[in-house]
Design an enzyme around this catalytic site. Sequence first.
Site, PDB file in Angstrom:
ATOM      1  N   ASP A 223      11.128   3.918 -15.777  1.00 53.68           N
ATOM      2  CA  ASP A 223      11.661   2.482 -16.198  1.00 53.68           C
ATOM      3  C   ASP A 223      10.800   2.465 -17.868  1.00 53.68           C
ATOM      4  O   ASP A 223      10.394   3.501 -18.429  1.00 53.68           O
ATOM      5  CB  ASP A 223      11.502   1.493 -15.378  1.00 53.68           C
ATOM      6  CG  ASP A 223      12.403   0.516 -15.556  1.00 53.68           C
ATOM      7  OD1 ASP A 223      12.732  -0.165 -16.466  1.00 53.68           O
ATOM      8  OD2 ASP A 223      13.077   0.350 -14.655  1.00 53.68           O
ATOM      9  N   HIS A 263      10.785  -4.781 -17.747  1.00 54.61           N
ATOM     10  CA  HIS A 263      11.679  -4.434 -16.552  1.00 54.61           C
ATOM     11  C   HIS A 263      11.046  -3.575 -15.431  1.00 54.61           C
ATOM     12  O   HIS A 263      11.015  -3.660 -14.241  1.00 54.61           O
ATOM     13  CB  HIS A 263      13.033  -3.831 -17.226  1.00 54.61           C
ATOM     14  CG  HIS A 263      14.046  -3.599 -16.256  1.00 54.61           C
ATOM     15  ND1 HIS A 263      14.248  -2.211 -15.415  1.00 54.61           N
ATOM     16  CD2 HIS A 263      14.885  -4.260 -15.640  1.00 54.61           C
ATOM     17  CE1 HIS A 263      15.565  -2.381 -14.965  1.00 54.61           C
ATOM     18  NE2 HIS A 263      15.897  -3.516 -14.866  1.00 54.61           N
ATOM     19  N   SER A 474      19.103  -4.013 -10.344  1.00 55.72           N
ATOM     20  CA  SER A 474      17.753  -3.590 -10.651  1.00 55.72           C
ATOM     21  C   SER A 474      16.753  -3.792  -9.609  1.00 55.72           C
ATOM     22  O   SER A 474      15.784  -3.158  -9.707  1.00 55.72           O
ATOM     23  CB  SER A 474      17.321  -4.292 -11.943  1.00 55.72           C
ATOM     24  OG  SER A 474      17.804  -3.393 -13.102  1.00 55.72           O
TER      25      SER A 474
END
Length: 561
Positions: A223, A263, A474
Site C-alpha cells: 500500500d 490508506h 479497501s
Amino acid sequence: MEVKFGKKNEPSFFLEKSKDLIAVRTRDNQPISTKLSATMPAGIASGELVLQFPDAGLEVYRVPPGQQSVNTRKTSLRGLPEVRFAGSALVDRLTGEPVIYTENIFIKFIDSLDEQSCLAILHAAGLTVKQRPAYAANAYFAAAKEGSGTLVFQTALDLLQRKEVEYCHPELLRQRKRRAIHPNQWHLKKTTVSYQAEIDASANVEAAHRLSQGEGVVIAVIDDGVDIEHPEFAVPGKIVAPADVSDPTASTDPRPKQAGDNHGTAVAGVACASGRYGASGVAPKARLMPIRLASDLGSMAEAFSFLWAANQGADVICCSWGPSDGAWFDPADPLHHQVAALPASTRLAMDYAVQQGRGGKGCVIFFAAGNGNESVDNDGYASYEKVTAVAACNEYSRRSIYSDYGHAVWCAFPSADITHPDPSIRPEPEPDGRPPRSRGIWTSDRSGGAGYNSGSIDSGDQWGNYTDDFGGTSSACPGAAGVAALILAAHPALGWQEVRNIIAQSCDKISHPGDGEGGQYDGKGHSRFYGYGRVNAENAVLIAKRLAQAEPQPAPALPVD
C-alpha cells in the site's frame, strides 16, 4: 497503438494520442510549474494539471481550448533546458483514461532459450537491460533508446511475434486507485453503536479469537505506507521485512512519505492491529510485513512488491487498490466498461508468490473487488484466477451500494455504506429509509493527527491515532486477509487454494430483497454480489482445525542410545 499484455494469441487493447493532453517530465522530476516564469513564451505556463505520476516524474496537463495547440506547446516545452520530455499523452481508446509509457519494455523469453541468445535479441532490437526479475525465467525489463517515444509499442509487438518470445509489452502506467470510501468494531462482533443501535452483521471474528489469533502468520500489506511507530504496530516482533519498493533511497522504510498517504495504515489496522490500545485487527497476533508501493499501476515496482513478499516469508498478501473505478452512482460513466488488463510482468510475479511462497504452499493473495458498482470481471487484477476478490457488505447484511460484483467475487466482508445522491434510487442502505448506524470501520490511523483523523473525538479519538470512518472494499479486503491468517495459524500446512476453499465453505449466505431473489446464488452456492457469502471467521477456523486433526501425524522420533 496496440498493446498485448498477454501472449501472441490473447486479446489486445488500444491507445491513441489525446487531442488536448500533454505529458511533461522535467530533468530533476520536479513539477514543471516550479520551473516556469513570466518570461517564458506565452501560453506555456497555462494549463490544467489533471494527473501526476511522481514515481515516473511525469505530469499530465490539459491544454485549454482557444490557446496554443498541443503541438505548439510541445515544441515550446522541448526547447526548455529543464524539460526532459514533452509529448502527447496517450489515452485508452474506449474510456479516454490517460496512460503513460516509459520507454521501458517487459519481455519474457521461452524457458529453454539460453541467456546469450536472449541478450543478443535484446541488443539487436536496440534495448538495454535495466533489471532481471527473479520471479520468472528469462524475464527482463529493458530500456529503449531515450527519445524513442511511441516506437516502443511497435518494438514490443515485433518482438512478441518471434517464436522465442512468450510475453512482451511496454511498461504502461495508470493511476493506482485506493479503494477506500471514507469506537465501532461491529465488523468483528455483535456491537452496540452510539449507545443505542445494535448491529448484528459481523464476520464473527471475536468468537474465532478463542481458537486462533493469527499466531506465527505474516500478512504483507502492499500500500502507500504504514505508520510502523503506531501503538498497535510498535510491538516487539510485530514488523517483519519492511520495504519501500518505490524509493531505493529508503528501501527498508515503509512509512508514508507524502501528505495524504493514510490508506496503508488503516488497511494494516483492519488486518492485524494488535488490539492493545484502541483497535483490534482481525488477526491481532499476526505479524505485519509493510511494503510501501507509491508507484503507478503496471510499474516494475508493482511486480517487485510480490517478489519481495514471497521471498521474505509472507503467508498472506493484501492489496486494497487497483485500476480506476467508474463513478458508482453514475451508470453512464464510460470507466464502467473499461477492461483493465493485468500486465504479464505483474501476473508472473503473482504466479511466483502463489507457486514459490510459503515453501511451495503458496501465498494467499487478496484484492479489493472495487468501488465502482460495476463488474469486477473487467478488472484484470481482482479477477485473476489466483487472486481472492473481496466485496463489501453493510451493517444490514446487504451489499454496500458501491461494491463491485461479478463472477470473480469470492466472498464479502463487512464494511461501510453510503447514501445514493439520487433518493429515488436508494435513499438509504435500507429501503425503509433507515440511515447508517455507524460511520464506518474503526481502525488505526497515522499517529498524532497526521491521517484521516486530525485529532477529533467525532472522527475517532482525540489524539488522532484512530479513525472511525474507514470503508470501501479497501476495508473489506484486509478483513478477509486477516481471516486467512486465522486459518493458517490453526493449520499451517494448508495450501493457498485450500485456504480459499475454507473461506468459501465458512461463509454465511446473506441476501436482501433489494439484490434480487435470494441474493442470486447459483447452483454452486455463488452469488455475483457476495461470492460464497459473508465470511464467518469462527466457522473458517473450526474447519481448519478439523482438517488439521484429521491429517496423519508424523511418527515420533526414536530415542537416541
